[in-house]
Design a protein around this motif. Structure first.
Motif, PDB file in Angstrom:
ATOM      1  N   ALA A 128       6.599   5.071   2.972  1.00 17.87           N
ATOM      2  CA  ALA A 128       7.002   3.733   2.522  1.00 17.87           C
ATOM      3  C   ALA A 128       6.132   2.643   3.127  1.00 17.87           C
ATOM      4  O   ALA A 128       5.895   1.603   2.492  1.00 17.87           O
ATOM      5  N   THR A 129       5.628   2.845   4.330  1.00 16.00           N
ATOM      6  CA  THR A 129       4.821   1.818   4.990  1.00 16.00           C
ATOM      7  C   THR A 129       3.437   1.682   4.348  1.00 16.00           C
ATOM      8  O   THR A 129       2.777   0.660   4.522  1.00 16.00           O
ATOM      9  N   LEU A 130       2.990   2.690   3.620  1.00 20.29           N
ATOM     10  CA  LEU A 130       1.665   2.666   3.003  1.00 20.29           C
ATOM     11  C   LEU A 130       1.702   2.263   1.529  1.00 20.29           C
ATOM     12  O   LEU A 130       0.651   2.074   0.917  1.00 20.29           O
ATOM     13  N   VAL A 131       2.901   2.142   0.979  1.00 21.58           N
ATOM     14  CA  VAL A 131       3.035   1.851  -0.451  1.00 21.58           C
ATOM     15  C   VAL A 131       3.143   0.347  -0.684  1.00 21.58           C
ATOM     16  O   VAL A 131       4.030  -0.320  -0.153  1.00 21.58           O
ATOM     17  N   ASN A 132       2.204  -0.178  -1.464  1.00 23.98           N
ATOM     18  CA  ASN A 132       2.253  -1.568  -1.930  1.00 23.98           C
ATOM     19  C   ASN A 132       2.566  -1.513  -3.426  1.00 23.98           C
ATOM     20  O   ASN A 132       1.705  -1.189  -4.242  1.00 23.98           O
ATOM     21  N   THR A 133       3.807  -1.809  -3.780  1.00 16.99           N
ATOM     22  CA  THR A 133       4.256  -1.596  -5.160  1.00 16.99           C
ATOM     23  C   THR A 133       3.529  -2.476  -6.178  1.00 16.99           C
ATOM     24  O   THR A 133       3.546  -2.180  -7.366  1.00 16.99           O
ATOM     25  N   ASP A 150      15.444   2.634  12.348  1.00 18.82           N
ATOM     26  CA  ASP A 150      14.140   3.295  12.458  1.00 18.82           C
ATOM     27  C   ASP A 150      14.005   4.314  11.321  1.00 18.82           C
ATOM     28  O   ASP A 150      14.811   5.247  11.217  1.00 18.82           O
ATOM     29  N   PRO A 151      12.999   4.165  10.438  1.00 16.64           N
ATOM     30  CA  PRO A 151      12.833   5.079   9.298  1.00 16.64           C
ATOM     31  C   PRO A 151      12.660   6.541   9.692  1.00 16.64           C
ATOM     32  O   PRO A 151      12.917   7.434   8.880  1.00 16.64           O
ATOM     33  N   THR A 152      12.229   6.783  10.936  1.00 11.47           N
ATOM     34  CA  THR A 152      11.996   8.168  11.359  1.00 11.47           C
ATOM     35  C   THR A 152      13.274   8.859  11.833  1.00 11.47           C
ATOM     36  O   THR A 152      13.277  10.079  12.015  1.00 11.47           O
ATOM     37  N   GLN A 153      14.343   8.110  12.018  1.00  6.77           N
ATOM     38  CA  GLN A 153      15.583   8.697  12.528  1.00  6.77           C
ATOM     39  C   GLN A 153      16.484   9.174  11.391  1.00  6.77           C
ATOM     40  O   GLN A 153      16.485   8.614  10.285  1.00  6.77           O
ATOM     41  N   VAL A 207      17.619  -0.392   2.814  1.00  7.46           N
ATOM     42  CA  VAL A 207      16.403   0.426   2.799  1.00  7.46           C
ATOM     43  C   VAL A 207      15.543   0.100   1.581  1.00  7.46           C
ATOM     44  O   VAL A 207      14.312   0.061   1.661  1.00  7.46           O
ATOM     45  N   LYS A 208      16.178  -0.108   0.436  1.00  7.51           N
ATOM     46  CA  LYS A 208      15.434  -0.322  -0.808  1.00  7.51           C
ATOM     47  C   LYS A 208      15.082  -1.781  -1.041  1.00  7.51           C
ATOM     48  O   LYS A 208      14.802  -2.206  -2.155  1.00  7.51           O
TER      49      LYS A 208
END
Length: 617
Positions: free
Chosen positions: A148-153, A293-296, A305-306
């Motif tokens: 999600a951190t790499l996606v630029n919609t 935290d997205p990793t948890q 989240v969305k």
């Protein structure tokens, strides 16, 4: 597909209705005997009746709520293969588009198609081959789209990634839909159904539910507590509280202001279950109980989240053909979609017979069935052109709703179609559905696909399951359809004929569980010796309700509207058109029926195709 007998103990919805219901002046009346206690299985309103306007609106909304879970789930499942997991705004646009096209095709089906009160919506029969196509090496999502951190919609690169896949899916569905149009309007569906029996349909439908277990597990596993809560709530509402009425205020001229029974748990168990779980997730988010935290573990249960998709979505949107660009065609995708469409056609024929029985109409004649299948093909063509990533089919859960409400008026379904078109144009509504937390959706899908799998097995009730022949065919078909696709997915380089296009076709077909199971069931059922009774292929009995006043005794209910049928009836060449009614043949058939002795036959329908029945939850 739920039967009328299944709902014997269910009370019809009461709201501002005292004694006999008032009729619309233009509709045919069923007679007051329809609402007596001993005749409670008969429809209160038959297919051509027009209920009061307020009842039409209420029941149209109920049919929408019955279908919304399945219709919403389709684009959310496809979003994984389309690399759209982290683009909720596009997901909401897909939801709007599928609602818009479902409403449009519903209007076409009720007006010009089979002319029964049957809702049209997305089909899970095309989800499995679509996911198989998108899992090919050339269509697998790039690794960066999973983060999600790499996606630029709004990035042109990302937009091209998902639109390329969706355009190929669109084109494949559009070409495959031509098969359904041809089979329907040419009358070939009757020939096809002679060879497709319960032992073909049962494994095919069951595997639609079983094949997506991994995707459902990932969604539910994002937070098992929330998923379990959603599942428990839906089970509680749909199974334990379904017959518990909620008193609501009502008004009538006879009783003035009084309370009436409203079976809310029976009408919208899915919506209530999702709504309560969604509220819990919202409370856990604002009090920061769920990890940020997205990793948890458990982060996906948060309602933020969305992003702010609801605020970003426009109030008004109008889906149109080619909105994602010019559709492309994949040969492998076309073959995969054709397999799904054949399954969809077999399901729909069973839906027509059940819908006719529950709405007080005579069994559908061949021209109505041909027209219905043809219009469904046109619906899939439109769905492909608009870019839903899916096709259309008859919704069995809404057919089952007819048994509960006892209202079989096609005016209600027509109004529901217009209602879905309106919903499809409200961008905020699609955004709300797209923002459902992942574990909540996982809990709902756990029940939904479990019911699909069980509904497929229930097709076998018309076969002789004491026969070792039938047990072998069904068992072998199911097991092979689980083993073969799984092995090929783990050994993708095994299929190497030297021709890339052939390899892709084989890859999609052999990794589509329902195709493998359906093909094996079809081949073995038609080659291993067995009687028609053993195979469950006895002709469908003509359905007669006990009180003939509640059944429209003629097939005029299936005539084309706006005077088209009367204009064509005088033309002799019409008899050669498979989808047009011909008065002479109908008159001869009816005179034969009138000469038959009257009697109370046992009411049952053999060989009904059974698919997901949300109302049975």
């Amino acid at each position: 597909m739920a039967s009328g007998e299944e709902s014997n103990g269910l009370n019809t919805i009461e709201f501002d209705m005292d004694g006999d219901h008032q009729r619309g002046e233009e509709g045919k009346t069923c007679g007051s005997s329809c609402v007596t206690e001993e005749d409670r299985n008969k429809p209160t309103y038959c297919v051509t009746d027009v209920p009061p306007w307020y009842l039409c609106i209420f029941l149209a909304m109920q049919h929408y709520l019955t279908a919304f879970g399945a219709i919403t789930a389709i684009p959310l499942i496809l979003s994984e293969g389309l690399c759209l997991q982290h683009d909720s705004l596009t997901q909401s646009q897909l939801i709007n588009t599928i609602f818009f096209t479902s409403g449009l095709v519903t209007v076409l089906q009720v007006t010009f198609g089979v002319r029964l009160p049957i809702l049209q919506g997305g089909t899970f029969s095309l989800v499995t081959p679509a996911m198989a196509m998108l899992s090919l090496p050339e269509w697998k999502c790039p690794a960066w789209t999973q983060n999600a951190t790499l996606v630029n919609t709004s990035s042109p690169v990302f937009i091209e990634v998902w639109q390329t896949r969706l355009r190929t899916l669109q084109g494949s569905i559009m070409v495959a839909s031509l098969l359904q149009i041809l089979v329907g309007f040419s009358g070939l569906i009757g020939l096809l159904m002679r060879f497709i029996g319960p032992l073909t349909i049962a494994p095919t439908v069951s595997l639609i539910g079983l094949s997506l277990f991994d995707s459902i597990g990932q969604k539910a596993g994002s937070h098992w507590g929330i998923s379990a809560m959603t599942t428990v709530l839906i089970i509680l509402f749909s199974q334990y509280l379904r017959r518990v009425p909620v008193p609501v205020p009502a008004y009538s001229k006879a009783k003035k202001l009084h309370t009436s029974k409203f079976y809310i748990f029976q009408i919208m168990p899915i919506l209530l279950g999702i709504g309560v779980s969604w509220l819990v997730c919202y409370l856990l988010t604002i009090f920061d109980v769920l990890p940020s935290d997205p990793t948890q573990y458990g982060h996906l249960a948060r309602t933020d989240v969305k992003g702010d998709v609801v605020n970003e979505a426009s109030w008004f949107t109008l889906p149109y053909p080619g909105q994602w660009g010019m559709p492309a065609v994949s040969l492998a995708g076309v073959f995969g979609m054709m397999a799904g469409i054949i399954c969809s056609m077999a399901e729909s024929v069973g839906d027509y017979y059940a819908c006719a029985r529950l709405s007080g109409a005579p069994p559908p004649p061949s021209h109505a069935i041909n027209r219905g299948i043809g219009v469904e093909g046109l619906g899939s063509l439109l769905a492909g052109a608009f870019g839903t990533g899916n096709g259309t089919t008859s919704f069995s859960e809404n057919v089952a709703a007819l048994a509960i409400t006892k209202v079989g008026s096609r005016m209600v379904i027509l109004l529901c179609g217009f209602f879905m078109i309106l919903i499809g144009m409200l961008g905020k509504v699609g955004a709300i559905f797209a923002s459902i937390p992942t574990p909540v959706m996982g809990g709902m899908l756990l029940i939904m696909f479990g019911v699909i799998a069980a509904a497929g097995v229930s097709n076998l009730q018309s076969t002789d399951m004491n026969s070792s022949r039938n047990i072998f065919i069904f068992g072998f078909s199911i097991m092979s359809a689980l083993v073969i696709p799984n092995w090929i997915m783990k050994n993708p380089g095994f299929l190497d004929t030297g021709v890339k296009e052939v390899d892709q076709v084989l890859q999609i077909l052999l990794t589509t569980n329902m195709f493998v199971g359906g093909f094996l069931g079809f081949f073995l059922d038609n080659t291993i010796p067995g009687t028609k009774r053993e195979r469950g292929l006895l002709p469908r009995d003509k359905v007669h309700l006990e009180d003939s006043s509640c059944t429209l005794g003629t097939e005029e209910v299936y005539d084309l509207p706006f005077g088209i049928a009367s204009c064509l009836s005088s033309q002799s060449w019409v008899r050669y058109i498979p989808f047009c009614p011909w008065k002479d043949s109908r008159s001869e058939k009816q005179s034969e029926e009138n000469n038959m002795p009257q009697g109370r036959g046992e009411e049952h329908l053999q060989n009904d195709t059974v698919v997901f029945d949300e109302c049975a939850l």
